[in-house]
Scaffold this active site. Sequence first.
Site, PDB file in Angstrom:
ATOM      1  CG  ASP A 107      -9.604   1.978  -1.920  1.00 12.69           C
ATOM      2  OD1 ASP A 107     -10.120   1.052  -1.262  1.00 12.69           O
ATOM      3  OD2 ASP A 107      -8.732   2.720  -1.461  1.00 12.69           O
TER       4      ASP A 107
ATOM      5  CG  ASN B 270      -1.908   1.131   1.231  1.00 13.13           C
ATOM      6  OD1 ASN B 270      -1.920   1.978   0.341  1.00 13.13           O
ATOM      7  ND2 ASN B 270      -2.746   1.174   2.252  1.00 13.13           N
TER       8      ASN B 270
ATOM      9  CG  LEU C 261     -16.096   7.957  10.723  1.00 15.63           C
ATOM     10  CD1 LEU C 261     -16.826   8.425  11.967  1.00 15.63           C
ATOM     11  CD2 LEU C 261     -16.449   8.826   9.516  1.00 15.63           C
TER      12      LEU C 261
ATOM     13  NE  ARG D  79      -4.448   9.447  17.915  1.00 17.21           N
ATOM     14  CZ  ARG D  79      -3.515   8.646  17.423  1.00 17.21           C
ATOM     15  NH1 ARG D  79      -3.276   7.484  18.004  1.00 17.21           N
ATOM     16  NH2 ARG D  79      -2.821   8.991  16.344  1.00 17.21           N
TER      17      ARG D  79
ATOM     18  NE  ARG E 204      -6.266   1.920  -0.492  1.00 21.57           N
ATOM     19  CZ  ARG E 204      -6.215   3.105   0.095  1.00 21.57           C
ATOM     20  NH1 ARG E 204      -5.102   3.499   0.681  1.00 21.57           N
ATOM     21  NH2 ARG E 204      -7.258   3.890   0.101  1.00 21.57           N
TER      22      ARG E 204
ATOM     23  CE  LYS F  54       0.083   2.902   6.397  1.00 21.79           C
ATOM     24  NZ  LYS F  54      -1.344   3.129   6.766  1.00 21.79           N
TER      25      LYS F  54
ATOM     26  CG  ASP G  22      -3.902  12.515  15.844  1.00 20.32           C
ATOM     27  OD1 ASP G  22      -4.908  12.188  16.508  1.00 20.32           O
ATOM     28  OD2 ASP G  22      -2.910  11.775  15.717  1.00 20.32           O
TER      29      ASP G  22
ATOM     30  N   GLY H 145      -8.617   9.837   6.277  1.00 14.14           N
ATOM     31  CA  GLY H 145      -9.559   9.984   5.177  1.00 14.14           C
ATOM     32  C   GLY H 145     -10.867   9.373   5.640  1.00 14.14           C
TER      33      GLY H 145
END
Length: 385
Positions: free
Chosen positions: A144, A9, A203, A279, A87, A16, A277, A206
């Site tokens: 995708d 990916n 969620l 968080r 991907r 990855k 981010d 992206g």
Amino acid sequence: MKDVILIANAGSSSLKISIFEIQNKKVKDKIYNIFLEKNVNKILFHINKKQESATDIKDDAIEMMIDLFEDWWKKQENLNLIATGHRIVHGGKNFNKPVIVYEKVSKDLTVLIPLSPLHQPYNLQVLDLFLQKYKEISHIACFDTSFHFTNPPITKAFGLPKKYYDKGIIRYGFHGLSYKYVSSHFKEMTKEDLPTKTIIAHLGSGSSLCAIKNGLSLTSSMGFSVLDGVMMGTRTGNLDPGVVLYLIDHEKMTTKEVTELLYKKSGLLGMSGESSDMRTLLASNSPDAKFAIDLFVYRIVLEIGKLTAALEGVDCLIFTAGVGQNSAVIRKMITEKLLWLGIKIDDTKNQKNEHLISTSDSKVKVFAVPTNEELIIAEEVMKFL
């Protein structure tokens, strides 16, 4: 010696690689999780979340990542690579399922780069490098967009002259590999059949949502590009086209500058002025961070309403991906605005990130489950072997 398949990916500055063991023609375990990333002037090489090396960038970053991986791979004498899976963000109007890649297919996919200029070039660069280096094995492209081929024409069309529809300027939909994983593995994860009318909310950095009817994609929030739909980490989401015209005509921005703005400087990052981010934003005391979160939630609630209308009702809402699966706060904020659907959340189950988080008397079942795009690609690859 273990038979393995490799799943790649690629992004603009990262790669990855997941390596899965194969036994009895079935995907068994992921044995290596490899992540290479461009960090300032170095390429960092991580294996199973541990940094192994930092190499100065002297050439094309993606090519160097593949070379670094290959150097490591040559030392793995107990592993036998039997295939790779990739991907690919965009399959256009023709690729409605995974395919074995050979020269003509690679050329056909290159034609689609203008449809996904920030993702497709790197997807294909990695695919082509593996084609060159491992010619004796099969290389499978998984798209995708393919999951959304079941969308009826009415859901794909823009209000442009029909000649543009015929040229492929339509709503494609994305995150299809994630939606396929969640819908096909739903019973395995929850011990329940996937309800007839389901909305999945993917969620993460992206984000998109998909309406699924009888297991098939009916429509989704993303359209011609991954910019469309709900607001994301750095992307705008749904935007009046007039804004783009205004930016070009009156702000005197170039198309390159507008592209950078819409893809990389907007969304949560642009609205908060702080971070993409979730968080970080949830922990912030900044009013701008709070407003960015509220807008993120508001846009998602509107999209759920739209998809409910498309389905003519909804039986099930599924949250997935980094934010969807792991943020009890965001799930609660969203579902509190969906009381009109009869949704009721069990706060204890939600806080624990359990799979089923709705109450027994909720009119719509609500779940929070993981997604696994690498595994669904691995399973697709095995169908060719």
